[in-house]
Structures are given as structure tokens and as C-alpha cells.
Design a protein around this motif. Structure first.
Motif, PDB file in Angstrom:
ATOM      1  N   PRO A 148     -10.688 -18.848  14.100  1.00 51.81           N
ATOM      2  CA  PRO A 148     -10.529 -20.249  13.674  1.00 51.81           C
ATOM      3  C   PRO A 148     -11.521 -21.191  14.362  1.00 51.81           C
ATOM      4  O   PRO A 148     -12.038 -22.119  13.727  1.00 51.81           O
ATOM      5  CB  PRO A 148      -9.083 -20.575  14.060  1.00 51.81           C
ATOM      6  N   LEU A 149     -11.790 -20.956  15.650  1.00 56.53           N
ATOM      7  CA  LEU A 149     -12.763 -21.788  16.348  1.00 56.53           C
ATOM      8  C   LEU A 149     -14.155 -21.624  15.763  1.00 56.53           C
ATOM      9  O   LEU A 149     -14.926 -22.588  15.649  1.00 56.53           O
ATOM     10  CB  LEU A 149     -12.778 -21.445  17.840  1.00 56.53           C
ATOM     11  N   MET A 150     -14.483 -20.412  15.381  1.00 62.16           N
ATOM     12  CA  MET A 150     -15.793 -20.171  14.776  1.00 62.16           C
ATOM     13  C   MET A 150     -15.893 -20.826  13.400  1.00 62.16           C
ATOM     14  O   MET A 150     -16.938 -21.369  13.031  1.00 62.16           O
ATOM     15  CB  MET A 150     -16.049 -18.664  14.683  1.00 62.16           C
ATOM     16  N   LYS A 151     -14.808 -20.771  12.636  1.00 62.76           N
ATOM     17  CA  LYS A 151     -14.827 -21.408  11.313  1.00 62.76           C
ATOM     18  C   LYS A 151     -15.032 -22.917  11.414  1.00 62.76           C
ATOM     19  O   LYS A 151     -15.677 -23.534  10.560  1.00 62.76           O
ATOM     20  CB  LYS A 151     -13.522 -21.102  10.571  1.00 62.76           C
ATOM     21  N   LEU A 152     -14.468 -23.506  12.463  1.00 61.20           N
ATOM     22  CA  LEU A 152     -14.644 -24.942  12.695  1.00 61.20           C
ATOM     23  C   LEU A 152     -15.946 -25.246  13.436  1.00 61.20           C
ATOM     24  O   LEU A 152     -16.253 -26.409  13.687  1.00 61.20           O
ATOM     25  CB  LEU A 152     -13.455 -25.487  13.488  1.00 61.20           C
ATOM     26  N   ARG A 153     -16.677 -24.206  13.804  1.00 59.95           N
ATOM     27  CA  ARG A 153     -17.922 -24.310  14.585  1.00 59.95           C
ATOM     28  C   ARG A 153     -17.711 -24.993  15.936  1.00 59.95           C
ATOM     29  O   ARG A 153     -18.612 -25.616  16.488  1.00 59.95           O
ATOM     30  CB  ARG A 153     -19.014 -25.010  13.770  1.00 59.95           C
ATOM     31  N   LEU A 154     -16.497 -24.829  16.466  1.00 60.64           N
ATOM     32  CA  LEU A 154     -16.239 -25.246  17.838  1.00 60.64           C
ATOM     33  C   LEU A 154     -16.691 -24.161  18.806  1.00 60.64           C
ATOM     34  O   LEU A 154     -16.861 -24.406  19.997  1.00 60.64           O
ATOM     35  CB  LEU A 154     -14.751 -25.540  18.033  1.00 60.64           C
ATOM     36  N   SER A 155     -16.842 -22.939  18.284  1.00 60.70           N
ATOM     37  CA  SER A 155     -17.430 -21.834  19.041  1.00 60.70           C
ATOM     38  C   SER A 155     -18.507 -21.220  18.157  1.00 60.70           C
ATOM     39  O   SER A 155     -18.260 -20.906  16.987  1.00 60.70           O
ATOM     40  CB  SER A 155     -16.368 -20.788  19.385  1.00 60.70           C
ATOM     41  N   THR A 156     -19.707 -21.069  18.711  1.00 57.97           N
ATOM     42  CA  THR A 156     -20.832 -20.582  17.902  1.00 57.97           C
ATOM     43  C   THR A 156     -21.559 -19.437  18.613  1.00 57.97           C
ATOM     44  O   THR A 156     -22.733 -19.547  18.972  1.00 57.97           O
ATOM     45  CB  THR A 156     -21.819 -21.728  17.608  1.00 57.97           C
ATOM     46  N   PRO A 157     -20.874 -18.320  18.840  1.00 61.66           N
ATOM     47  CA  PRO A 157     -21.536 -17.194  19.518  1.00 61.66           C
ATOM     48  C   PRO A 157     -22.622 -16.576  18.640  1.00 61.66           C
ATOM     49  O   PRO A 157     -22.521 -16.552  17.412  1.00 61.66           O
ATOM     50  CB  PRO A 157     -20.388 -16.209  19.738  1.00 61.66           C
ATOM     51  N   GLU A 158     -23.632 -16.057  19.292  1.00 64.02           N
ATOM     52  CA  GLU A 158     -24.673 -15.334  18.564  1.00 64.02           C
ATOM     53  C   GLU A 158     -24.294 -13.869  18.356  1.00 64.02           C
ATOM     54  O   GLU A 158     -24.837 -13.213  17.463  1.00 64.02           O
ATOM     55  CB  GLU A 158     -26.000 -15.440  19.312  1.00 64.02           C
ATOM     56  N   LEU A 159     -23.360 -13.374  19.193  1.00 63.36           N
ATOM     57  CA  LEU A 159     -22.931 -11.980  19.084  1.00 63.36           C
ATOM     58  C   LEU A 159     -21.432 -11.889  19.300  1.00 63.36           C
ATOM     59  O   LEU A 159     -20.897 -12.473  20.249  1.00 63.36           O
ATOM     60  CB  LEU A 159     -23.641 -11.120  20.130  1.00 63.36           C
ATOM     61  N   LEU A 160     -20.744 -11.140  18.431  1.00 66.18           N
ATOM     62  CA  LEU A 160     -19.351 -10.780  18.649  1.00 66.18           C
ATOM     63  C   LEU A 160     -19.288  -9.343  19.136  1.00 66.18           C
ATOM     64  O   LEU A 160     -19.850  -8.438  18.499  1.00 66.18           O
ATOM     65  CB  LEU A 160     -18.541 -10.902  17.354  1.00 66.18           C
ATOM     66  N   VAL A 161     -18.621  -9.145  20.274  1.00 68.31           N
ATOM     67  CA  VAL A 161     -18.407  -7.806  20.808  1.00 68.31           C
ATOM     68  C   VAL A 161     -16.966  -7.427  20.501  1.00 68.31           C
ATOM     69  O   VAL A 161     -16.027  -7.925  21.130  1.00 68.31           O
ATOM     70  CB  VAL A 161     -18.675  -7.755  22.326  1.00 68.31           C
ATOM     71  N   ASP A 162     -16.777  -6.580  19.506  1.00 65.87           N
ATOM     72  CA  ASP A 162     -15.450  -6.168  19.054  1.00 65.87           C
ATOM     73  C   ASP A 162     -14.939  -5.045  19.958  1.00 65.87           C
ATOM     74  O   ASP A 162     -15.510  -3.952  19.985  1.00 65.87           O
ATOM     75  CB  ASP A 162     -15.546  -5.697  17.602  1.00 65.87           C
TER      76      ASP A 162
END
Length: 289
Positions: A39-53
Motif C-alpha cells: 500500500p505504501l508503494m502504491k501511494l508512492r510513500l515508499s519508492t524502493p528500487e529493489l524488492l527483496v522477497d
């Protein structure tokens, strides 16, 4: 509601995840259940360049008993905790709290490690791990270290985790004889987050006075906290209405609490008092058996 472009890597071991975090630093974010980060990424409150799953690290999905403690891997889901027979027998307040989180979809995917590492001020587990005097294991470039729950929550979405560390396990004591615990909350009707949530732990002496008391509070302030002064007042006393009224008076200062659309600081202070009284009564009755 569209995230910024990002890269994705799936880690299958703790070492692999740590290597990716070390390589990419602040540009990387860890993905567990995803119910906080996405949800934070969808709102662009968090904009990581890489997701480590890290969802594929199987060793972090286990619940086991070892040396008088219950060890929960960081990827254990809320639903698994809710229905764990081991936890229901040895530490029933954890399933009790898990059952109150969000809705079935959230409980099926959300994880205890993700919740604690995110440190949302209204999350449920922080109050419970504080009341249980839990330990949190962090694994990073310098190896493993243990963080007492009382030192873990440091502020709004801020924990004692260091850069490059993963929260890997949570350890809680098996409930000792003549002890009880309870978790109660006043939920936001839309999100089911705690406007205020209170967890209480009570261990009784042979004469039914309190040998140990711990009270964890979430939702009320920028970070979960222990009501230590109220705890001290209750040690050596029998829990009854008169004792609770005296011991919990001024247990929190409204000036230290959150005030928002969900509740004023004064109302949160009132909820802290009411829920602490109820949770302590319930924990006391459970301790008496």
C-alpha cells in the motif's frame, strides 16, 4: 495507485537476502507478507528500487518450543498463529491477538515479523510482545543478536533494527504456572487497527498477590510502550476493583498520546485505563485457573 518502477529478487536463504541488502543498501526493501509495504508503494510513500522477497525462506515459517521458550519465525502468518495448537496450549494470548488482526485476507498473508519490523503505532503484536517480555532476533552482516522487546520500538515506524538487518525470529516464554495474559483492543471500525490496545501479563504468588505484572499498550502513542509505573504499583497486591482504580490512576499522560480523527488524546487516555483494567482482571482470573 501505481507504484514506481522497481526490480524484484526472491531470496531463498537468509544469507542470500542479507547479501542483496548489503549490495543495494537503502535502495532495497524487504517484502514479507506485503500488507504494509505494497500500500505504501502504491501511494508512492515508499519508492524502493529493489524488492527483496524473503517469502521463500522456509526456515522462517516455523513455530517450535525450545529451552522453555516458543520460537516463531519471522514469516509465520497471523492465521498460523491464530490456529497453532502449540501456541494455544503454551501461550494463548498470541492466538487471541492474531484473531483480532484485520480480516481473513490480511491474516492469511501478513506475518509477525513484518508487523513488528514495520512498527505501525496501531499494530496489535507490539503490545503483546511487550507484555510477554519477548525477545526479537535480528540477523545482519555481523551475525545474530537478540533485542529485548522493551528496547525494540523506538518511535513512529522506527525500531532497533540496524541497516542491513533482518528480523528473523521472535521468542516468547512459555506461560509459567499460575500466570495469565490477555489482549483487548478498541478497534478502528474501518481498518481494525487498534485505536488503543492493551496486553496484560500477571504471575501470581502462592497467596494470590501479583509477583509479576507487565502491561503493553499500542495505538495510544507514536510507539508501543510499557506502563511501568502502573506495573510497579500492582506488584505485591491482589487484583480487585479498588486496587486497579488506585494503581491505574494517571497511568498515561494525555500530553504524550496521539490525537487524530480516530480519537483525541484524552479519549485514548480513557481507553488505556478502561482496557488495562479489563485485561488485568482477565489475566488475573486466568492465572488463578
Amino acid at each position: 495507485m501505481i507504484p514506481q518502477t522497481f526490480a524484484y529478487r526472491k531470496a531463498h536463504t537468509i544469507d542470500e537476502a542479507l547479501a542483496l541488502l548489503r549490495e543495494h543498501g537503502d535502495e532495497a526493501k524487504v517484502l514479507a507478507g506485503g500488507h504494509s509495504l505494497i500500500p505504501l508503494m502504491k501511494l508512492r510513500l515508499s519508492t524502493p528500487e529493489l524488492l527483496v522477497d524473503i517469502g521463500g525462506i522456509r526456515e522462517l515459517t516455523e513455530i517450535r518450543e525450545r529451552d522453555g521458550r516458543l520460537e516463531l519465525g519471522a514469516l509465520v502468518t497471523h492465521r498460523t498463529i491464530e490456529f497453532s495448537e502449540l501456541l494455544r496450549q503454551k501461550c494463548p494470548v498470541l492466538p487471541e491477538a492474531a484473531a483480532q488482526i484485520g480480516d481473513p485476507q490480511v491474516r492469511n498473508k501478513g506475518t509477525i515479523g513484518g508487523s513488528l519490523a514495520h512498527a505501525d503505532p496501531a499494530a496489535d503484536y507490539p503490545a503483546v510482545v511487550l507484555a510477554l517480555d519477548a525477545e526479537i532476533e535480528a540477523t545482519g552482516p555481523d551475525g545474530r543478536r537478540t533485542i529485548p522487546a522493551r528496547d525494540f520500538f523506538q518511535g513512529l515506524f522506527t525500531t532497533a533494527l540496524r541497516p542491513g538487518e533482518l528480523l528473523t525470529r521472535v521468542r516468547v516464554p512459555v506461560m509459567p504456572p499460575r500466570s495469565g495474559a490477555a489482549y483487548l483492543k478498541f478497534p478502528n471500525p474501518a481498518s481494525r487497527y487498534a485505536v488503543v490496545g492493551v496486553a496484560a501479563f500477571v504471575k501470581l504468588a502462592p497467596d494470590d498477590t501479583c509477583a509479576e505484572v507487565r502491561i503493553g499498550i499500542t495505538g495510544a502513542a507514536a510507539a508501543a510502550f510499557r506502563a511501568t509505573e502502573a506495573e510497579k504499583r500492582l506488584v505485591g497486591k491482589t487484583i480487585d476493583e479498588r486496587t486497579l482504580a488506585a494503581s491505574l490512576e494517571d497511568m498515561v499522560d494525555p500530553d504524550d498520546l496521539l490525537s487524530d480523527l480516530a480519537a483525541s488524546a484524552e479519549y485514548r487516555a480513557h481507553l488505556c485505563h478502561v482496557l488495562a483494567r479489563r485485561a488485568l482482571r482477565q489475566a488475573f482470573e486466568r492465572a488463578r485457573g
